[in-house]
Motif scaffolding. Structure first.
Motif, short mmCIF file in Angstrom:
data_model
loop_
_atom_site.label_atom_id
_atom_site.label_comp_id
_atom_site.label_asym_id
_atom_site.label_seq_id
_atom_site.Cartn_x
_atom_site.Cartn_y
_atom_site.Cartn_z
N ALA A 3 45.73 3.46 65.85
CA ALA A 3 45.96 4.44 66.92
C ALA A 3 46.51 5.74 66.35
O ALA A 3 46.12 6.84 66.76
N GLY A 4 47.44 5.61 65.39
CA GLY A 4 48.00 6.80 64.77
C GLY A 4 46.96 7.61 64.02
O GLY A 4 46.89 8.84 64.14
N GLN A 5 46.12 6.92 63.26
CA GLN A 5 45.09 7.62 62.50
C GLN A 5 44.02 8.23 63.41
O GLN A 5 43.42 9.26 63.08
N LYS A 6 43.79 7.61 64.54
CA LYS A 6 42.76 8.10 65.46
C LYS A 6 43.19 9.39 66.14
O LYS A 6 42.37 10.30 66.35
N TYR A 7 44.48 9.49 66.47
CA TYR A 7 44.93 10.62 67.28
C TYR A 7 45.83 11.62 66.56
O TYR A 7 46.25 12.61 67.15
N VAL A 8 46.15 11.35 65.28
CA VAL A 8 46.98 12.27 64.50
C VAL A 8 46.20 12.72 63.27
O VAL A 8 45.53 11.90 62.63
N HIS A 9 46.29 13.98 62.92
CA HIS A 9 45.59 14.51 61.75
C HIS A 9 46.04 13.76 60.51
O HIS A 9 47.23 13.47 60.33
N ASN A 10 45.10 13.46 59.62
CA ASN A 10 45.44 12.62 58.47
C ASN A 10 46.29 13.34 57.42
O ASN A 10 46.67 12.74 56.42
N ASP A 11 46.60 14.61 57.64
CA ASP A 11 47.50 15.32 56.74
C ASP A 11 48.95 15.14 57.16
O ASP A 11 49.87 15.52 56.44
N ALA A 12 49.18 14.55 58.36
CA ALA A 12 50.55 14.34 58.83
C ALA A 12 51.22 13.24 58.01
O ALA A 12 50.56 12.39 57.41
N CYS A 13 52.54 13.26 58.00
CA CYS A 13 53.26 12.26 57.21
C CYS A 13 53.13 10.87 57.84
O CYS A 13 52.91 10.74 59.05
N TYR A 14 53.28 9.85 57.03
CA TYR A 14 53.09 8.47 57.48
C TYR A 14 54.01 8.09 58.63
O TYR A 14 53.57 7.44 59.59
N PRO A 15 55.31 8.46 58.60
CA PRO A 15 56.17 8.13 59.76
C PRO A 15 55.64 8.72 61.06
O PRO A 15 55.73 8.08 62.11
N ALA A 16 55.08 9.94 61.02
CA ALA A 16 54.52 10.54 62.24
C ALA A 16 53.35 9.72 62.74
O ALA A 16 53.21 9.47 63.95
N ILE A 17 52.50 9.28 61.85
CA ILE A 17 51.35 8.47 62.22
C ILE A 17 51.80 7.16 62.87
O ILE A 17 51.25 6.73 63.89
N LEU A 18 52.84 6.55 62.31
CA LEU A 18 53.31 5.27 62.84
C LEU A 18 54.02 5.42 64.17
O LEU A 18 53.79 4.66 65.12
#
Length: 433
Positions: free
Chosen positions: A61-76
């Protein structure tokens, strides 16, 4: 249903009407600490849940809706919030999402904007997002951080740190599996009951609760074996959150080690201290410096009480915040404060100075400040302390758990070899004497 209200910039507000109808969803980082915060918020009249959804669906869900340049904590964090809304656990028209904003140079200040973009992308932009910050970045009519509420949250952090310290020193050695978890539940029960009754929030009552907690854990039967102790440091989210570090503490326990995790209070004091240091470095109002200095001393008063309680009960106790500040002299200046700043380096040095040279430094993708004061300082620390055994582990969506765990196993093998060599050296010395 509460009416959707927007401010003049177009931001969706969390209104007073929503407070009665909506459930606030909080991403998980420190389970015991956050459980107390949830309870405090409920006592303030909010409907609140701490999320426990985990695993690959959250990352996806994080990878689908957050740009992949964002930091891992933001994605999670964003992935956990979006997944909780989409998996059917809640009515999406009756939830609000809570996220912190630091107000500093860390991208954590921008998580909230990434979250709103993610909600829009997922067709969920009618869900309010609440910013929890002390920098005046955003406010909402239906959510207020009063001084009384902030004080209770600080107390939850202190109690949480004590539970973290005593449970990590007990769980690896318990004779009967599950005794430590039962002790945590017992302590949480009386702490939350006290909070319900308005107790446990004065300095004297907190000292009494500290002794009650340490006595509860001291009563647990433990084995007398010696286990390898492994410190866990790094970016604050992946250091603490099981979702962020692939249940690192549980893995170390399964490998026969004792995890040693620095508490949250040092980070909170660090953030207050930064404001005071800024005035000295860059100038500013003297009143800001005085207020921050007073608040820092206030927090340290309770930190000292917790440290004293650990010592009285015979548990290993950490140093205080001033001890950490002394350790970084010759390594980093106090202006190094982005992310975890100099505190991360100081935590590694403290572990080494207290006989815990084996350290896992958790490094999330996209957090450059963390890599500088974490991985970037390992060589310097190794030069000064050749016996230190530090491994930096990268955490990102593409990192495989097996590779992470294999690197940690190699560090543990080195730790056991060094421990064996030390025992042999001590035995040889005693024979010569």
């Amino acid at each position: 249903m509460a009416k959707l209200v927007y401010d003049k910039t177009g931001r969706l507000l969390f209104t007073k009407e929503m407070k009665n109808e909506y459930t606030l969803l909080i991403p998980q980082m420190l389970p015991d600490h956050f459980a107390m915060v949830v309870h405090i918020l409920r006592r303030e009249g909010y409907k609140v849940d701490m999320l426990e959804n985990t695993g690959r669906p959250v990352i996806d869900a994080g990878q689908k809706y957050v740009h992949n340049d964002a930091c891992y904590p933001a994605i999670l964090v964003i992935g956990q919030l979006i997944n909780a809304v989409q998996n059917g656990s809640y009515d999406p028209h009756k939830v609000a999402l809570v996220i912190t904003q630091t107000g500093g140079g860390c991208r954590a200040s921008n998580y909230i904007h990434l979250l709103r973009k993610a909600l829009e992308k997922a067709g969920l932009d009618y869900i309010p997002v609440i910013s929890v910050n002390l920098s005046g970045l955003e406010s909402n009519p239906g959510f207020q951080l009063s001084l009384g509420l902030l004080r209770k949250i600080v107390f939850a952090a202190i109690y949480g740190d004590l539970l973290l310290a005593v449970s990590n020193q007990t769980r690896p050695y318990e004779v009967t599996k599950g005794d430590t978890d039962a002790a945590i539940e017992q302590c949480m029960e009386f702490l939350l009951s006290d909070m319900d009754a308005g107790k446990g929030m004065t300095f004297k009552s907190m000292e009494q609760n500290f002794d009650r907690i340490t006595a509860t854990f001291k009563a647990i039967p433990v084995t007398g074996e010696e286990k390898v102790k492994v410190g866990i440091v790094g970016e604050i989210y992946v250091k603490y959150a099981p979702l962020g570090n692939n249940n690192l503490a549980d893995f170390l326990l399964a490998e026969g080690a004792e995890p040693v995790i620095p508490g949250l209070m040092d980070f909170l004091i660090f953030k207050v201290n930064n404001r005071e240091v800024d005035v000295g470095l860059y100038g500013g109002k003297w009143i800001k410096e005085k207020v921050c200095h007073w608040l820092q001393n206030y927090l340290m008063k309770y930190q000292h009480a917790m440290i004293d309680a650990l010592k009285r009960a015979g548990f290993r106790a950490p140093g205080d915040f001033n001890d950490l500040r002394q350790l970084i002299k010759g390594y980093l200046g106090e202006g190094n404060k982005m992310g975890e700043g100099w505190l991360l380096t100081a935590e590694m040095l403290e572990l080494i100075h207290t006989g815990i040279p084996n350290i896992v430094c958790t490094q999330p993708f996209g957090c450059l400040p963390n890599h500088i004061v974490g991985k970037g300082m390992i060589r310097k620390i190794k030069d000064d302390y050749p016996w230190s055994n530090v491994v930096a582990i990268d955490y990102d969506p593409g990192a495989t758990r097996i590779n992470q765990e294999n690197r940690i196993k190699l560090m543990l093998a080195n730790a056991r070899a060094m421990a064996k060599e030390q025992v042999q050296t001590e035995e040889a010395s005693s024979v010569q004497i």
